[in-house]
Design an enzyme around this catalytic site. Structure first.
Site, PDB file in Angstrom:
ATOM      1  N   GLY A 158       0.669  -0.997  -0.126  1.00  0.00           N
ATOM      2  CA  GLY A 158       0.100  -0.295  -0.098  1.00  0.00           C
ATOM      3  C   GLY A 158       0.918   1.156   0.038  1.00  0.00           C
ATOM      4  O   GLY A 158       2.375   0.841   0.100  1.00  0.00           O
ATOM      5  N   TYR A 159       0.429   2.047  -0.343  1.00  0.00           N
ATOM      6  CA  TYR A 159       0.915   3.476  -0.647  1.00  0.00           C
ATOM      7  C   TYR A 159       0.782   4.384   0.775  1.00  0.00           C
ATOM      8  O   TYR A 159      -1.190   5.097   0.919  1.00  0.00           O
ATOM      9  CB  TYR A 159       0.810   4.357  -1.799  1.00  0.00           C
ATOM     10  CG  TYR A 159       1.532   3.735  -2.481  1.00  0.00           C
ATOM     11  CD1 TYR A 159       2.668   3.707  -3.556  1.00  0.00           C
ATOM     12  CD2 TYR A 159       0.774   2.244  -2.771  1.00  0.00           C
ATOM     13  CE1 TYR A 159       3.479   3.207  -4.018  1.00  0.00           C
ATOM     14  CE2 TYR A 159       1.710   1.430  -4.049  1.00  0.00           C
ATOM     15  CZ  TYR A 159       2.685   1.550  -4.535  1.00  0.00           C
ATOM     16  OH  TYR A 159       3.672   0.781  -5.703  1.00  0.00           O
TER      17      TYR A 159
END
Length: 155
Positions: free
Chosen positions: A28-29
């Site tokens: 994820g970011y």
């Protein structure tokens, strides 16, 4: 900071028989800004945090900083990430002196398969396996950070 030099390609045909390792990857970011991305990744049983800078004009080179972190911390950080967690299986394939990382995406990116090759310089020659398709280096829609916001299912 290290310079990452990599090219990306779509994959066509059977590549899995050439793979010597496969690993499930969840990422994820924390930030998916084109100027810099901050990624949290769980790869197998290991956690990582990575910061990548903006790519150069060709999209082949950009700065990258990565550190291993405890997997428990990576799991916690994934809870803070922007919507759109990436789920994929990464296959490692050695081909004539180079290592290809082939990502088979799952979930909302199911059906997308992308190969990456890291090079020593932008002009380094390499042999193309039969399953290597169209080059998509520099095409932002194929960046994982973009796939988290605009998944393949929406194309």
């Amino acid at each position: 900071m290290a310079l990452e030099i990599e090219r990306k390609f779509l994959v066509k045909g059977n590549f899995k028989t050439e793979s010597h390792v496969s690993t499930r990857v969840t990422q994820g970011y924390l930030s998916s800004s084109p100027q810099r991305t901050v990624r949290v990744r769980i790869k197998g049983e290991k956690g990582f945090i990575t910061i990548k800078g903006k790519g150069n004009a060709s999209g082949i080179s950009r700065y990258e900083w990565e550190r291993e972190i405890p997997v428990e911390e990576a799991r916690e950080l994934l809870q803070l990430c922007e919507p759109g967690i990436i789920d994929k299986t990464r296959y490692l394939i050695r081909h004539e002196g180079h290592l290809f990382e082939v990502d088979e995406f799952h979930g909302e990116n199911d059906g997308l398969v992308i190969a990456e090759i890291e090079l020593k310089n932008e002009n380094e020659n390499f042999s193309r396996p039969a399953w290597l398709g169209e080059e998509v280096t520099g095409d932002r829609k194929y960046y994982n950070a973009m796939l988290s916001r605009n998944p393949y299912v929406n194309w």
